[in-house]
Scaffold this active site. Structure first.
Site, mmCIF file in Angstrom:
data_model
loop_
_atom_site.group_PDB
_atom_site.id
_atom_site.type_symbol
_atom_site.label_atom_id
_atom_site.label_comp_id
_atom_site.label_asym_id
_atom_site.label_seq_id
_atom_site.Cartn_x
_atom_site.Cartn_y
_atom_site.Cartn_z
ATOM 1 N N HIS A 1 36.551 50.035 45.114
ATOM 2 C CA HIS A 1 36.073 50.630 43.860
ATOM 3 C C HIS A 1 34.559 50.816 43.922
ATOM 4 C CE1 HIS A 1 39.724 48.603 41.874
ATOM 5 N NE2 HIS A 1 39.908 49.889 41.725
ATOM 6 N N CYS B 1 35.896 42.584 37.744
ATOM 7 C CA CYS B 1 37.263 43.056 37.484
ATOM 8 C C CYS B 1 38.105 42.111 36.661
ATOM 9 C CB CYS B 1 37.978 43.416 38.778
ATOM 10 S SG CYS B 1 37.757 42.290 40.095
HETATM 11 C C1 CIR Z 1 43.899 45.882 43.698
HETATM 12 O O1 CIR Z 1 43.953 46.229 44.882
HETATM 13 O O2 CIR Z 1 44.097 46.674 42.788
HETATM 14 C C2 CIR Z 1 43.608 44.442 43.379
HETATM 15 N N1 CIR Z 1 44.141 43.607 44.385
HETATM 16 C C3 CIR Z 1 42.125 44.218 43.232
HETATM 17 C C4 CIR Z 1 41.537 44.945 42.071
HETATM 18 C C5 CIR Z 1 40.085 44.646 41.884
HETATM 19 N N2 CIR Z 1 39.579 45.325 40.766
HETATM 20 C C6 CIR Z 1 38.311 45.659 40.615
HETATM 21 O O3 CIR Z 1 37.493 45.442 41.508
HETATM 22 N N3 CIR Z 1 37.986 46.273 39.505
#
Ligand code: CIR
Length: 259
Positions: free
Chosen positions: A167, A254
């Site tokens: 991201h 997140c």
């Molecule tokens: C994913 O791959 O969607 C999750 N394992 C990690 C999401 C992390 N989100 C973020 O950095 N906003």
């Protein structure tokens, strides 16, 4: 801008099967729970008076990462359609109800059709929101957010191609005024030319994801070099260890939506 509230979700046991690009071991659930409660405590210590902690959802391994499910703008809430198929549907009734305390029904907008966006790709820098076009966020999703920013909030949105990382906020976050913290690659992103940048060292890459909550800088615990740089500049830092979440590409921002 001052944050007073936050929505977070307890990690579920299925967390160990969360999506990941890392080739390391799976998170340890018990340690993750402890790190998550430290995180929650740090939000409170940073001035979040109203912390809404939702119950764990075993049906969605990545559901602890609430940031991706909604973008909280000053007046409007945008419910996203998540880029990863296994994560679609994470915005369940309980989270809708939690946001209902802050936004009236007519100010809650949902993405539809081919619009995809993860909140982790949205970085606010004053009156401008930068949106990373990534494997999760597409042009249609970015356009939807930009339209709301311009037409309803009187703010700006700029979409940019993400050179690397999951991201946008995996590689860069907004610290303050005109200052970004990020990995070296952000020096080559023309949209960031006018910003001063603190570049993290390669072995502290995850330090690119920090959280400024009312002047308290929440930083990953395992970044001593970055801690020193920030302290030398006079910032109050609040280190939080979030290593178990990093194993599934999670970072500090997140795990909450700040309002
Ligand atoms: C994913 O791959 O969607 C999750 N394992 C990690 C999401 C992390 N989100 C973020 O950095 N906003």
């Amino acid at each position: 801008f001052l944050f007073t509230s936050a929505v977070i979700r307890r990690p579920c046991k299925q967390l160990i099967n969360g999506l990941t690009t890392q080739d390391i071991d799976k998170p340890d659930f018990d340690v993750a729970i402890l790190q998550h409660s430290d995180y929650a405590k740090t939000l409170i210590e940073s001035g979040i008076k109203n912390l809404i902690e939702l119950d764990a959802r075993e049906d969605y391994p990545d559901s602890v990462f609430v940031e991706d499910t909604a973008v909280a703008l000053p007046n409007y809430l945008l419910i996203t359609q998540l880029g990863a198929i296994s994560r679609r549907g994470e915005f369940t009734e309980d989270i809708r109800e939690a946001f209902g305390k802050f936004y009236s029904q007519e100010n809650i907008i949902e993405m539809t059709g081919n619009e995809y966006l993860d909140g982790g790709d949205v970085m606010r820098a004053g009156n401008t929101y930068f949106i990373g076009l990534s494997t999760r966020t597409n042009q249609e999703g970015a356009d939807k957010l930009i339209k709301i920013l311009q037409e309803k909030e009187g703010l700006n949105g700029i979409a940019l191609n993400l050179p690397e990382g999951l991201h946008l906020k995996t590689i860069v976050t907004y610290l303050d005024e005109n200052l970004l913290v990020g990995i070296k690659t952000i020096e080559n992103i023309p949209e960031f030319d006018k910003y001063e940048k603190i570049i993290v060292e390669e072995d502290e890459r995850h330090g690119a994801n920090i959280l400024n909550i009312n002047g308290n800088i929440v930083v990953p615990g395992s970044c001593p070099k970055l801690h020193k740089v920030l302290q030398d500049r006079g910032y109050t830092i609040k280190p939080v260890i979030c290593d178990e979440f990093r194993k599934i590409d999670g970072s500090l921002t997140c795990m909450s939506v700040l309002i």
